[in-house]
Design a protein around this motif. Structure first.
Motif, PDB file in Angstrom:
ATOM      1  N   ASP A  21      13.358  -1.037  -3.941  1.00  0.00           N
ATOM      2  CA  ASP A  21      13.509  -1.286  -2.500  1.00  0.00           C
ATOM      3  C   ASP A  21      12.381  -0.646  -1.708  1.00  0.00           C
ATOM      4  OD1 ASP A  21      15.715  -2.780  -2.864  1.00  0.00           O
ATOM      5  OD2 ASP A  21      17.143  -1.155  -2.508  1.00  0.00           O
ATOM      6  N   ASP A  22      12.058   0.618  -2.082  1.00  0.00           N
ATOM      7  CA  ASP A  22      10.967   1.314  -1.383  1.00  0.00           C
ATOM      8  C   ASP A  22       9.660   0.547  -1.537  1.00  0.00           C
ATOM      9  OD1 ASP A  22      12.726   3.186  -0.703  1.00  0.00           O
ATOM     10  OD2 ASP A  22      12.037   4.726  -2.119  1.00  0.00           O
ATOM     11  N   PHE A  23       9.428   0.114  -2.758  1.00  0.00           N
ATOM     12  CA  PHE A  23       8.190  -0.606  -3.039  1.00  0.00           C
ATOM     13  C   PHE A  23       8.098  -1.867  -2.191  1.00  0.00           C
ATOM     14  CE2 PHE A  23       5.840  -3.833  -5.373  1.00  0.00           C
ATOM     15  CZ  PHE A  23       4.653  -3.174  -5.593  1.00  0.00           C
ATOM     16  N   MET A  24       9.204  -2.603  -2.128  1.00  0.00           N
ATOM     17  CA  MET A  24       9.195  -3.857  -1.377  1.00  0.00           C
ATOM     18  C   MET A  24       8.959  -3.612   0.103  1.00  0.00           C
ATOM     19  SD  MET A  24       9.469  -6.152  -3.521  1.00  0.00           S
ATOM     20  CE  MET A  24       9.717  -7.547  -2.463  1.00  0.00           C
ATOM     21  N   LYS A  25       9.396  -2.453   0.563  1.00  0.00           N
ATOM     22  CA  LYS A  25       9.230  -2.164   1.975  1.00  0.00           C
ATOM     23  C   LYS A  25       7.785  -1.758   2.296  1.00  0.00           C
ATOM     24  CE  LYS A  25      11.771   1.104   3.757  1.00  0.00           C
ATOM     25  NZ  LYS A  25      13.053   1.791   3.662  1.00  0.00           N
ATOM     26  N   GLU A  26       7.207  -0.944   1.416  1.00  0.00           N
ATOM     27  CA  GLU A  26       5.907  -0.334   1.713  1.00  0.00           C
ATOM     28  C   GLU A  26       4.715  -1.187   1.273  1.00  0.00           C
ATOM     29  OE1 GLU A  26       5.482   2.503   3.363  1.00  0.00           O
ATOM     30  OE2 GLU A  26       7.657   2.723   3.602  1.00  0.00           O
ATOM     31  N   PHE A  27       4.868  -1.861   0.155  1.00  0.00           N
ATOM     32  CA  PHE A  27       3.697  -2.483  -0.453  1.00  0.00           C
ATOM     33  C   PHE A  27       3.009  -3.540   0.411  1.00  0.00           C
ATOM     34  CE2 PHE A  27       1.808  -5.601  -3.467  1.00  0.00           C
ATOM     35  CZ  PHE A  27       0.730  -4.819  -3.829  1.00  0.00           C
ATOM     36  N   PRO A  28       3.759  -4.445   1.101  1.00  0.00           N
ATOM     37  CA  PRO A  28       3.062  -5.490   1.866  1.00  0.00           C
ATOM     38  C   PRO A  28       2.030  -4.940   2.838  1.00  0.00           C
ATOM     39  CG  PRO A  28       5.377  -5.993   1.753  1.00  0.00           C
ATOM     40  CD  PRO A  28       5.211  -4.639   1.142  1.00  0.00           C
ATOM     41  N   LYS A  29       2.357  -3.809   3.474  1.00  0.00           N
ATOM     42  CA  LYS A  29       1.404  -3.203   4.412  1.00  0.00           C
ATOM     43  C   LYS A  29       0.103  -2.844   3.703  1.00  0.00           C
ATOM     44  CE  LYS A  29       3.905   0.058   6.022  1.00  0.00           C
ATOM     45  NZ  LYS A  29       4.791   1.019   6.574  1.00  0.00           N
ATOM     46  N   GLU A  30       0.269  -2.209   2.543  1.00  0.00           N
ATOM     47  CA  GLU A  30      -0.905  -1.739   1.803  1.00  0.00           C
ATOM     48  C   GLU A  30      -1.732  -2.906   1.286  1.00  0.00           C
ATOM     49  OE1 GLU A  30      -1.678   1.519   1.419  1.00  0.00           O
ATOM     50  OE2 GLU A  30       0.044   2.019   2.670  1.00  0.00           O
ATOM     51  N   LEU A  31      -1.015  -3.949   0.867  1.00  0.00           N
ATOM     52  CA  LEU A  31      -1.724  -5.127   0.362  1.00  0.00           C
ATOM     53  C   LEU A  31      -2.544  -5.748   1.485  1.00  0.00           C
ATOM     54  CD1 LEU A  31      -2.115  -6.870  -2.096  1.00  0.00           C
ATOM     55  CD2 LEU A  31      -0.149  -8.212  -1.440  1.00  0.00           C
ATOM     56  N   LYS A  32      -1.959  -5.770   2.672  1.00  0.00           N
ATOM     57  CA  LYS A  32      -2.660  -6.319   3.834  1.00  0.00           C
ATOM     58  C   LYS A  32      -3.924  -5.499   4.110  1.00  0.00           C
ATOM     59  CE  LYS A  32      -2.835  -9.242   7.222  1.00  0.00           C
ATOM     60  NZ  LYS A  32      -4.116  -8.769   7.663  1.00  0.00           N
ATOM     61  N   GLN A  33      -3.777  -4.191   3.998  1.00  0.00           N
ATOM     62  CA  GLN A  33      -4.913  -3.311   4.245  1.00  0.00           C
ATOM     63  C   GLN A  33      -6.046  -3.594   3.247  1.00  0.00           C
ATOM     64  OE1 GLN A  33      -4.065   0.841   3.687  1.00  0.00           O
ATOM     65  NE2 GLN A  33      -5.310   1.409   5.418  1.00  0.00           N
ATOM     66  N   PHE A  34      -5.658  -3.783   2.007  1.00  0.00           N
ATOM     67  CA  PHE A  34      -6.643  -4.072   0.959  1.00  0.00           C
ATOM     68  C   PHE A  34      -7.363  -5.381   1.274  1.00  0.00           C
ATOM     69  CE2 PHE A  34      -7.480  -6.092  -3.226  1.00  0.00           C
ATOM     70  CZ  PHE A  34      -8.433  -5.200  -3.671  1.00  0.00           C
ATOM     71  N   GLU A  35      -6.571  -6.388   1.708  1.00  0.00           N
ATOM     72  CA  GLU A  35      -7.178  -7.671   2.058  1.00  0.00           C
ATOM     73  C   GLU A  35      -8.151  -7.519   3.217  1.00  0.00           C
ATOM     74  OE1 GLU A  35      -4.183 -10.547   2.778  1.00  0.00           O
ATOM     75  OE2 GLU A  35      -3.791 -10.863   0.653  1.00  0.00           O
ATOM     76  N   ASP A  36      -7.748  -6.733   4.198  1.00  0.00           N
ATOM     77  CA  ASP A  36      -8.625  -6.534   5.356  1.00  0.00           C
ATOM     78  C   ASP A  36      -9.952  -5.931   4.936  1.00  0.00           C
ATOM     79  OD1 ASP A  36      -6.677  -7.511   6.921  1.00  0.00           O
ATOM     80  OD2 ASP A  36      -5.964  -5.579   7.664  1.00  0.00           O
ATOM     81  N   LEU A  37      -9.876  -5.068   3.935  1.00  0.00           N
ATOM     82  CA  LEU A  37     -11.081  -4.358   3.518  1.00  0.00           C
ATOM     83  C   LEU A  37     -12.075  -5.283   2.838  1.00  0.00           C
ATOM     84  CD1 LEU A  37     -12.129  -1.453   3.535  1.00  0.00           C
ATOM     85  CD2 LEU A  37     -11.266  -1.221   1.237  1.00  0.00           C
ATOM     86  N   LEU A  38     -11.588  -6.208   2.027  1.00  0.00           N
ATOM     87  CA  LEU A  38     -12.511  -6.987   1.197  1.00  0.00           C
ATOM     88  C   LEU A  38     -12.622  -8.463   1.559  1.00  0.00           C
ATOM     89  CD1 LEU A  38     -11.999  -5.657  -2.414  1.00  0.00           C
ATOM     90  CD2 LEU A  38     -13.924  -5.332  -0.918  1.00  0.00           C
TER      91      LEU A  38
END
Lengths: 354, 403
Positions: B183-200
């Motif tokens: 549950d924690d992963f599902m809540k937190e991960f999308p934000k981080e994935l978005k950040q990674f996409e923004d970077l590259l």
């Protein structure tokens, strides 16, 4: 010693300054390695070095000791003389460049003037360019003498990259010289006195930002920093030109890069951001105070640009070799030439031509 | 001597090429395989890949092992997403013995497989970033692979070579902590994935480096029998989860992302989009899973180890315990092929059973092995930097390549 300096007619001050500058260059470079790792950690959401001393502050010393203690390996198939000469040249040229940079306004103590510049040669800018271009020999010789294909590829990349970017850098410096009208670094610093004079900024950056941009990009390329770190890109060339190096010889290469970065940052702040000049410096009466603040400002600007170098390194990817060349020859050189022409025209029509 | 000197100083009549050994151990190969490159400066004229540096004879090993003991072997195929391999193997045997798996368990399998897919894509995409020189994206996203490994750890105790599940289901019900972590992963991960996409994703240098680098067209990709993200990057919407659903994938609603030109950038984008789709699949599955259920495997007592108190008090349980531990479970004669959509492409298991306690023959269809055949063709004419990127973007994993 002090009395000797004071009494003898011989001017010891430049020699003392050389030693001070040497130590400062090494010190700043050593702590730049620490800063690099801390900045990288900050940008990457990590901790960075924190074991050696408080906040890992002794890390550079630990690294240095480690480098000295490591076994020195000179490959059998290498050209031994050149193999040792390579890092020596790299380090030497990196340290030589600091000589012409004015680190602060003249300090006057007891009527005696202490210049904070080792030597004010009248062609200081050319001296800088010349010494920097010798720097490529260190990398080239080292890469070639290693007798390793990866090192050779790295050295080839380094030399072609540096030579190409020196052209754009040279043209942008010519533009700078055109509107400063001098080749002396001390004079360039003096011209940017204060911050605001005669209704306009005195700093060269505001006179022609494009020169700064081109110069900055070229400085990145000259110091082999991302996005131009092709000569040593680990994922392609293992270690690039220093693949075969170990021990302090490797340390010299890495160290030279940081010294170069320090000098480049100092040169950028000197050429474009007023060097030791700072706003409202005329309002302060005490000349000594101005000098001291000036030195501090110079170093603050330098440190800021070192940070920008690191910031760039840990943010963007690197170019491919052909893209690097395209950028150099097809974008930067025409751009700097156009800039040169426009600056010339503007100067001609505004009557600033001397 | 003189003649030799003369030859050296005179301009060569033919072009002289350099031979460069890329690997077996090179920072960019991410595993052990060798490429002998013939180079004209920085341009690759010819390439000759060598494989077999970590050949471990998995298929032969499998012929001497009882079925439950083959699961750890499958771990070591594509070790970046071992749960998918584990599940694929379990499903292959289940297909042969006609076991029926409860819906709840199937959904749990979907969750773990999609998590593994995300972990694998994280590795692949962040390493593409590293190989272009951008290390920071890697450090941002890689800690989320750690979180996925922590989920594995809660479920099965292992991190990399998971050995998750048993034939017929799972070894035990997932603990409360595991659900919490998911549950924690599902809540937190999308934000981080978005950040990674923004970077590259829209970085000019990154795009310049990856677009039109290491590409392959759809026709050639099909001829090489590409599957998975690398095929989808060329524009063909083939996905085993849709074409031949297993483990109730037909219940889920998701999109197959496709690219157009099959280059490094397309592969990156396809994987990136697949992570978002995987997240959506997990979300749908979590909605339908009964976390309080006590059923964690199908009715296949000869493969699922009974509880200890059962063993001591129940005759049949004791017999099954003995048979499982000694690996004496016979299975029906037959041939079965089962494929799952591995993180890297279609992972197939071809199992021939002659009725004994071990397979007569087991063959793994390993997608990396197929991708690597096309590697020389892809990198020819490109630059050294492109070759490195092509390798990491195809996600060639040595464990799966050699098997």
């Amino acid at each position: 010693m002090t009395t000797l300096i004071m009494t003898s007619g011989f001017d010891w001050w430049p020699y003392i300054l050389v030693v001070i500058l040497f130590l400062i260059s090494l010190g700043v470079a050593a702590y730049a390695t620490y800063a690099e790792r801390k900045v990288a950690a900050f940008l990457q959401d990590r901790l960075g070095p924190n074991r050696a001393g408080p906040f890992g502050i002794l890390q550079p010393i630990a690294d240095g000791v480690k480098m000295f203690m490591k076994e020195e390996i000179i490959p059998n198939v290498s050209n031994k003389t050149l193999f040792i000469l390579g890092p020596a040249i790299a380090m030497l040229t990196a340290l030589l460049t600091g000589a012409v940079i004015p680190w602060g306004p003249d300090v006057v103590v007891d009527g005696k003037v202490y210049r904070l510049q080792v030597t004010d040669v009248n062609i200081g800018v050319l001296y800088l360019l010349g010494v920097v271009s010798i720097g490529v020999y260190g990398i080239m010789i080292g890469g070639w003498a290693s007798n390793n294909k990866y090192a050779l590829l790295g050295a080839l990349r380094a030399s072609s990259q540096m030579i190409s970017y020196e052209v754009a850098m040279g043209v942008s410096i010519v533009t700078l010289i055109m509107f400063t009208g001098t080749l002396s670094t001390a004079e360039i610093a003096q011209q940017q006195h204060g911050f605001w004079a005669d209704g306009y900024f005195t700093w060269n950056f505001f006179k022609n930002p494009l020169v700064f941009l081109i110069f900055f990009i070229c400085a990145l390329a000259e110091t082999n920093r991302t996005p131009f770190d092709l000569p040593e890109c680990e994922t392609e060339l293992v270690g690039g030109y220093h693949t075969e190096y170990s021990s302090m010889k490797l340390g010299f290469y890495l160290f030279a890069e940081y010294v170069n970065m320090f000098i480049s940052s100092a040169v950028i702040s000197l050429f474009f951001f007023g060097g030791y000049n700072f706003p409202f410096m005329d309002q302060i009466d005490n000349q000594l105070l101005v000098s001291l603040i000036g030195v501090g400002v110079m170093f603050a600007k330098t440190v800021f640009f070192i940070f920008v170098f690191m910031w760039i390194r840990w943010t963007i990817p690197r170019f491919r070799y052909d893209q690097l060349m395209n950028l150099g020859w097809k974008v930067l050189i025409p751009l700097s030439l156009v800039n040169l022409a426009i600056t010339g025209l503007v100067m001609y029509f505004t009557g600033n031509l001397e | 001597m003189n003649e030799h000197l003369n030859n050296d100083t005179a301009a060569p009549e033919e072009k002289v090429y350099t031979t460069l050994n890329l690997g077996p151990t090179h920072p960019a190969t991410h595993g052990i395989f060798q490429n002998v490159l013939k180079m004209d400066g920085e341009i690759i004229v010819d390439a000759e890949p060598t494989i077999g540096y970590i050949h471990r004879a998995f298929e032969k090993l499998a012929e001497r092992r009882p079925f439950n003991q083959i699961t750890p072997i499958t771990d070591r195929l594509n070790y970046c997403s071992s749960p998918i391999n584990n599940m694929g193997w379990h499903m292959t045997v289940e297909k042969l013995i006609n076991a029926e798996i409860p819906k709840n368990v199937q959904y749990m399998r979907v969750v773990i497989m999609e998590l593994a897919r995300i972990a694998d894509h994280i590795i692949c995409n962040s390493v593409i970033g590293v190989d272009t020189g951008a290390l920071t994206g890697f450090t941002y996203i890689f800690q989320w692979r750690e979180k996925i490994y922590e989920i594995y750890e809660e479920i099965c105790g292992a991190r990399l070579t998971t050995n998750i599940g048993r034939i017929g289901g799972f070894e035990r019900m997932w603990p409360e902590k595991a659900w919490q972590r998911i549950d924690d992963f599902m809540k937190e991960f999308p934000k981080e994935l978005k950040q990674f996409e923004d970077l590259l994703m829209r970085n000019r240098i990154f795009m310049d480096r990856t677009i039109n680098a290491g590409g392959i067209n759809a026709e050639r990709a099909l001829q090489y029998s590409f599957t998975g993200p690398n095929l989808r990057a060329t524009g063909i919407d083939y996905d085993v989860r849709v074409m031949n659903p297993y483990s109730s994938y037909e219940d889920f609603d998701f999109v197959i992302p496709v690219g157009t030109s099959g280059d490094v950038y397309d592969r990156f984008m396809v994987r990136q989009q697949e992570m978002w789709e995987s997240l959506s699949i997990i979300r749908q599955a979590l909605k339908n899973i009964d976390r309080k259920s006590t059923v964690f495997h199908g009715d296949v007592p000869e493969f699922c180890l009974p509880a200890k108190e059962e063993v001591y008090n129940n005759m049949e349980a004791l017999i099954y315990h003995f048979k499982i531990v000694m690996g004496e479970t016979d299975i029906p004669v037959g041939e079965v092929y089962h494929q799952v959509e591995g993180a890297n492409g279609e992972l197939g298991f071809y199992l021939i059973s002659d009725g004994g306690r071990t397979p007569y023959r087991l063959h793994f269809r390993r997608p990396c092995f197929i991708y690597y055949q096309s590697y020389p063709e892809i990198i020819k004419g490109g630059m050294l930097s492109d070759a490195i990127l092509a390798m990491s973007s195809m996600n060639v994993i040595a464990g799966e390549l050699d098997a």
